[in-house]
Design a protein around this motif. Structure first.
Motif, mmCIF file in Angstrom:
data_model
loop_
_atom_site.group_PDB
_atom_site.id
_atom_site.type_symbol
_atom_site.label_atom_id
_atom_site.label_comp_id
_atom_site.label_asym_id
_atom_site.label_seq_id
_atom_site.Cartn_x
_atom_site.Cartn_y
_atom_site.Cartn_z
ATOM 1 N N ARG A 188 0.810 -1.212 0.000
ATOM 2 C CA ARG A 188 0.000 0.000 0.000
ATOM 3 C C ARG A 188 0.845 1.266 0.000
ATOM 4 O O ARG A 188 0.359 2.346 0.306
ATOM 5 N N VAL A 220 5.968 3.272 3.819
ATOM 6 C CA VAL A 220 5.715 3.862 5.132
ATOM 7 C C VAL A 220 7.039 4.355 5.689
ATOM 8 O O VAL A 220 7.929 3.554 5.971
ATOM 9 N N SER A 267 1.332 5.819 20.062
ATOM 10 C CA SER A 267 1.532 4.564 19.358
ATOM 11 C C SER A 267 1.597 4.825 17.855
ATOM 12 O O SER A 267 0.904 5.687 17.324
ATOM 13 N N GLY A 268 2.514 4.144 17.193
ATOM 14 C CA GLY A 268 2.647 4.289 15.748
ATOM 15 C C GLY A 268 3.619 5.358 15.311
ATOM 16 O O GLY A 268 3.733 5.642 14.132
ATOM 17 N N HIS A 312 14.036 -1.811 17.211
ATOM 18 C CA HIS A 312 14.337 -3.023 16.448
ATOM 19 C C HIS A 312 15.495 -2.808 15.492
ATOM 20 O O HIS A 312 16.237 -3.742 15.186
ATOM 21 N N LEU A 338 16.333 -6.538 14.425
ATOM 22 C CA LEU A 338 15.140 -7.377 14.438
ATOM 23 C C LEU A 338 14.065 -6.888 13.467
ATOM 24 O O LEU A 338 12.952 -7.379 13.466
ATOM 25 N N PHE A 348 9.583 -6.939 25.993
ATOM 26 C CA PHE A 348 8.504 -6.454 25.122
ATOM 27 C C PHE A 348 7.246 -6.167 25.908
ATOM 28 O O PHE A 348 7.105 -6.501 27.073
ATOM 29 N N THR A 355 -5.451 12.919 14.668
ATOM 30 C CA THR A 355 -4.714 11.652 14.672
ATOM 31 C C THR A 355 -3.360 11.844 14.021
ATOM 32 O O THR A 355 -3.103 12.844 13.352
ATOM 33 N N VAL A 356 -2.492 10.872 14.249
ATOM 34 C CA VAL A 356 -1.173 10.867 13.636
ATOM 35 C C VAL A 356 -1.343 10.832 12.119
ATOM 36 O O VAL A 356 -2.194 10.108 11.615
ATOM 37 N N PRO A 357 -0.572 11.622 11.385
ATOM 38 C CA PRO A 357 -0.761 11.653 9.922
ATOM 39 C C PRO A 357 -0.329 10.345 9.263
ATOM 40 O O PRO A 357 0.381 9.542 9.869
ATOM 41 N N ASP A 358 -0.766 10.156 8.046
ATOM 42 C CA ASP A 358 -0.391 8.991 7.252
ATOM 43 C C ASP A 358 1.097 9.066 6.938
ATOM 44 O O ASP A 358 1.557 9.994 6.268
ATOM 45 N N ARG A 399 2.779 7.619 4.960
ATOM 46 C CA ARG A 399 3.169 7.373 3.580
ATOM 47 C C ARG A 399 3.190 8.649 2.757
ATOM 48 O O ARG A 399 3.797 8.721 1.717
#
Ligand SMILES: Nc1ncnc2c1ncn2[C@@H]1O[C@H](COP(=O)(O)OP(=O)(O)O)[C@@H](O)[C@H]1O
Ligand SMILES: [Mg+2]
Lengths: 336, 297, 338
Positions: A20, A23, A45-46, A54, A59, A99, A280-283, A285
């Motif tokens: 899609r 990102v 989050s995100g 990671h 990872l 984690f 909200t957090v922007p896209d 992409r």
């Protein structure tokens, strides 16, 4: 570079090439951790916290992940150049990880003690029984009652808090722990257990002298344990400094938002309880060079939509990235 | 992490979100396996529908002079069988049979299974208990054995083969539909509809059932493939189509004696069966990936 | 745990009773007159009536059913119409052949299915994965009876590597001991040092085992792959990697043990289905097992034999499923320790 810098992330860019679209999860993160200190990486989050962590331990799932740019030094060595074998010399040897979900982070078909013993056996030339005994000792060290018995139980037989202690024990099963990366270690636990786990982490840190990279979305957690904090938003650092600086002299509206969404923290009585930051957090992409916080910011002006803010340095530690910062002290002065 | 990120991505797309049906169709077209399956199925369907137009010969006409001719003998592209019948034409008419059998058998299974499963799940009680017991018992017979036994009882012919396959496949629809009815019937929107006086029948088949459509569609696509396979097996055993019907399984059965000297008689009917079933399985698998987000990667 | 097993076993009773009931009424209500079948077309009305009386066919259905139940529970299935021999005895003769074939098939399918599934998952989206999964889907779509013919055509007729049917070369004058020929010929090899029997029985079993194993191998490979992919995404796999454990060990110890849990169930189910699937394979390879026996009983309308065969195969099928359920709960600590 500073002598006792243990981990240094420099200009890290990570993208995910998905069906899609691309990102861009991390875009130019800088972060230093010195030996023995606790640094918090905070953000909703995100926003790329786990991805950054990671990247340090190799990872990331490659593909779809790709490290586009940047360097990560651990003990002066560039870990991004490591091969798989050198990476294993880092993971579980110098860097332990904890984690978020203690429920799913332990293998359901092996006994707790065996899982920890296995880590010992990867890094030390010892027999099964000895390793198991060492695992039991470690469980004792993380204050699990009846470690002998617990070691012989399966994860589902332990409570959430106990499982998280076992996870910590596993992260400590390394031969010469230098850094523990704790990715939202208390998010899945209820409040009293949260405090206990944070306390344990703090105590072990003093004991062993390891550094901790604490990833969280909760400013309350930051206040309890961290020495320094980096506030992250949509893949970028927006403010960083000592905990003192970030809490009482913050400049970025996002930091402000995070602090004011704390539930009833007495220090921030001024703010209404739990006003979540609107929007909200922007896209990730479709982000260009604008300030990613622009669409949610109450200070937003034309410039924010065209240029990502330059770095402003206030003290040796404190810097932020915002064209129109809040300034508590100036406001205070003005009011006076 | 993935969950909330996809949520976010959706938010950004609400501006020009295509209709769900169209979205599904587009996703399906991206799935190579599904497209391959769809092409195969379409091909066989076209052959089935236009059999009289496309088949080069009469499927039961015997060319005594050219019995057991290998492929490419005098316009017999896939050769002829032991009676001098054109194998290609027989396969094309066989497609007609197999497609019909597949669809009718699955139709029987689906209509019966959906009706029983819906009523059973919706009303519960003693009816549900009895139905579930019967389903358990039916599932205690291995599928192949069940079809064979039912045909043996009803008598060996194509109609009975379809009935047998339909009955044997029915339990899965009952279970599937019943489970989703149970999951839905206490949901808020059903309670809301009930409170405004919507009748049971409309609730069952108008509101609840459409929600389990996706797995039913997947199941029935895979089911057609399985039904084609089963009917070929039954005919092979002499329990389905009877000669001289050009049914694929029957053709395979009568080819048995030619394994030593006429490979084409043996090979082509089986390949046709394999290909048709593969088409439905490819398409069904693709559908499942697209329709059932839980299994999506 | 013990309670769970007991519960599963108790649940077997109504299911099996249901099976018995269905089998009875299906045969009782099916068209055709058993007496007529047994005596043939030339029998006169009086002979037929006599036989019906002897067989209890003139009693009311309910009474017949009770008699049938009583006898079946004693494993007394009467005499075969075709051969006049005890049905149970014939089953005892034919069953080992099928079990042997099914075991060999299942062994092949389990081994190769798991290997293929794991490799596909680990090498996800490579040509190896794609070809394995296309192969597996082809296997699931396979008309096995046709595959059997093709195998015979290529490997028996064409290359002459294997015989076209049977279990053992006739001229070896083989005297079965346990009726499991592989075992028997192994015994002979050890006892007399003669490898001819083992060689022959292996040659005979390979093609039918491959044919019969096609669908299970495909299904096991697909299940293993998706289960393994699912497992490799789990947090505990990340934990193991983060602890510096070698990737191979992560896959084969940490992930595989979890991934195999659902596969065990599938293996059991497939094994049960094989017993019925054997009807086709045994017919093609002239394998003297229970499948071929049931099939010829059906075509000859040998009711006692059909009844017995269907009951035995279904009972086995149900039994295997219960055993697998129990096994699953034993290897899964979450259920075992509940
Ligand atoms: N495997 C992946 N494939 C695609 N995108 C990913 C993947 N993992 C993470 N991301 C994306 O990276 C971004 C940052 O994720 P993450 O670092 O997990 O956030 P968090 O700050 O909550 O830990 C998210 O937008 C997420 O969608
Ligand atoms: Mg995270």
């Amino acid at each position: 570079m500073n002598e006792n810098v243990l981990l240094s992330i420099e200009n890290l860019h990570v993208s995910f090439y998905t069906l899609r679209g691309v990102v861009r999860a991390v875009r130019g993160l800088n972060l230093q951790i010195r030996t023995g200190e606790t640094v918090a990486l905070v953000g909703e989050s995100g926003c790329g916290k786990s991805v950054s962590a990671h990247a340090v331990t190799g990872l990331l799932p490659v593909p779809p992940a790709k490290i586009e740019e940047g360097k990560i030094f651990f003990d002066g060595q560039d870990v991004l150049q490591f091969n798989e074998k050198q990476m294993r010399g880092l993971r579980g040897v110098r860097v332990g990880m904890i984690f978020q979900e203690p429920m799913t982070s332990l293998n359901p078909v092996f006994k707790i003690g065996d899982q920890i013993a296995d880590v010992f056996r990867v890094h030390h030339r010892i027999g099964k029984q000895k390793a198991f005994q060492m695992a039991v000792d470690l469980l004792d060290k993380v204050k699990i009652p009846e470690p002998e018995r617990r070691a012989r139980e399966y994860p589902f037989q332990l409570s959430g808090g106990m499982r998280q202690r076992a996870m910590i024990a596993m992260a400590l099963a390394s031969p010469k722990p230098g850094l523990i990366i704790a990715d939202e270690p208390t998010t899945a636990l209820d409040v009293t257990i949260q405090a206990q786990i944070l306390h344990l982490l703090k105590e072990l840190q003093k004991d062993i002298g390891v550094a901790v990279l604490l990833i969280t979305h909760d400013m309350g957690v930051v206040a309890q344990v961290a020495d320094r904090a980096t506030v992250m938003y949509a893949g970028r650092a927006v403010e960083q400094g000592t905990v003192e600086e970030v809490f009482s002299d913050y400049r970025h509206p996002y930091t402000h938002g995070l602090l004011h969404s704390l539930p009833g923290n007495p220090e921030y009585r001024g703010a209404k309880r739990l006003i979540a930051i609107p929007g909200t957090v922007p896209d990730l992409r479709s982000l260009g060079n604008e300030c990613p916080f622009a669409n949610r910011c109450s200070h937003v002006k034309d410039r924010c939509w065209h240029e990502f803010p330059e770095e402003t340095t206030l003290t040796a530690e404190h810097r932020f990235w915002c064209w129109y910062p809040t300034n508590l002290k100036a406001e205070d002065a003005h009011e006076r | 992490m993935t969950a909330d990120s996809s949520e976010r991505q959706n938010n950004n797309e609400t501006i020009q979100e295509p209709s769900p049906l169209r979205e599904t169709w587009l996703r399906l077209l991206k799935n190579k396996a599904a497209v391959a399956g769809l092409i195969i199925i379409t091909l066989f369907l076209l052959l089935a529908i236009f059999a009289p137009l496309v088949s080069p010969h009469d499927p039961i006409a015997q060319d005594i002079e050219f019995r057991k001719s290998p492929p490419f003998t005098r316009g017999y592209i896939l050769g002829t069988d032991e009676l001098g019948r054109d194998i290609l034409s027989r396969l094309i008419y066989g497609a007609r049979l197999s497609m019909t059998i597949g669809v009718i058998s699955v139709g029987i299974a689906m209509i019966g299974g959906v009706a029983v499963g819906t009523i059973s799940g919706y009303y519960g009680g003693w009816f549900d208990k009895i139905v579930m017991r019967i389903i358990d018992i039916m599932l205690a017979f291995p599928y192949v054995l069940l079809t064979i036994v039912i045909v043996a009882v009803l008598g060996p012919n194509l109609t009975n083969a379809m009935i047998a396959i339909g009955i044997s496949q029915m339990p899965r629809y009952v279970r599937l539909v019943r489970a989703s009815v149970l999951a839905e019937k206490e949901s808020d929107y059903i309670l809301a509809e009930r409170s405004i006086g919507t009748g049971d029948f409309e609730l069952m088949f108008g509101s609840i059932l459409p929600n389990s459509l996706a797995p039913i569609i997947v199941q029935s696509t895979l089911g057609v493939g399985e039904a084609i396979l089963s009917s070929a097996a039954l005919s092979f055993l002499g329990l389905g189509a009877q000669p001289p019907i050009p049914e694929w399984g029957l053709m395979i059965a009568s080819s048995r004696e030619f394994v030593t000297n006429a490979w084409w008689i043996v090979t082509f009917p089986g390949l046709a069966t394999l290909l048709a079933v593969l088409g439905f399985n490819l398409f069904g698998d693709g559908l499942r990936d697209v329709l059932d987000p839980r299994l999506k990667e | 745990m013990a309670r769970y097993i007991l519960q599963r076993l108790l649940l077997l009773i109504p299911t099996l009773l249901g099976v018995l009931t269905i089998v009875f009424f299906m045969t009782a209500l099916s068209p055709g007159d058993p007496a007529r079948v047994m005596l043939g077309e030339r029998a006169n009305a009086q002979q037929l009536e006599q036989l019906r009386e002897d067989l209890g066919l003139n009693k009311p259905l309910g009474e017949q059913y009770l008699i049938y139940l009583k006898r079946t529970l004693r494993l007394d299935f009467g005499r075969s119409i075709r051969t006049g021999r005890s049905v149970m005895e014939e089953i005892r003769e034919h069953f080992p052949a099928t079990i042997e074939l099914a075991l060999v098939s299942m062994f092949l399918a389990t081994f190769f299915g798991i290997v293929i599934g794991v490799l596909s998952a680990v090498k996800q989206n490579t040509w190896l994965d794609y070809s394995a999964m296309i192969g597996a889907l082809t296997g699931v779509s396979m008309p096995v009876f046709w595959l059997g013919l093709v195998l015979i055509m290529i490997f028996s007729v064409g290359l002459g590597w294997f015989p076209t049917g049977g279990r053992m070369e006739v001229r070896l004058f083989f005297e079965p001991i346990t009726r499991f020929y592989l075992l028997d010929s192994l015994i002979i090899l050890i006892r007399d040092g003669d490898p001819a029997y083992l060689k022959s029985s292996l040659q005979h079993i390979i093609l039918p085992a491959v044919a019969l194993g096609t669908i299970p191998i495909a299904i096991i490979a697909r299940t293993t792959r998706s289960s393994m992919l699912e497992t490799l995404r789990q947090d505990y796999v990340k934990t193991a990697r983060a602890a510096g454990i070698h990737e191979r060990r992560v896959i084969f110890r940490y992930a595989l043990k979890n991934a195999l849990l659902p596969v065990v169930t599938v293996i059991g189910l497939q094994f049960g289905l094989l017993l019925a699937g054997a009807i086709l394979t045994e017919t093609i390879f002239a394998w003297p097992g229970i499948g071929r026996w049931i099939y010829s009983a059906i075509t000859a309308r040998d009711y006692p034999a059909v009844q017995a065969g269907v009951i035995i195969v279904s009972a086995f099928f149900v039994g295997i499923n219960v055993v697998v359920d129990i096994l699953y709960s034993v290897i899964n600590p979450k259920i075992r320790l509940r």
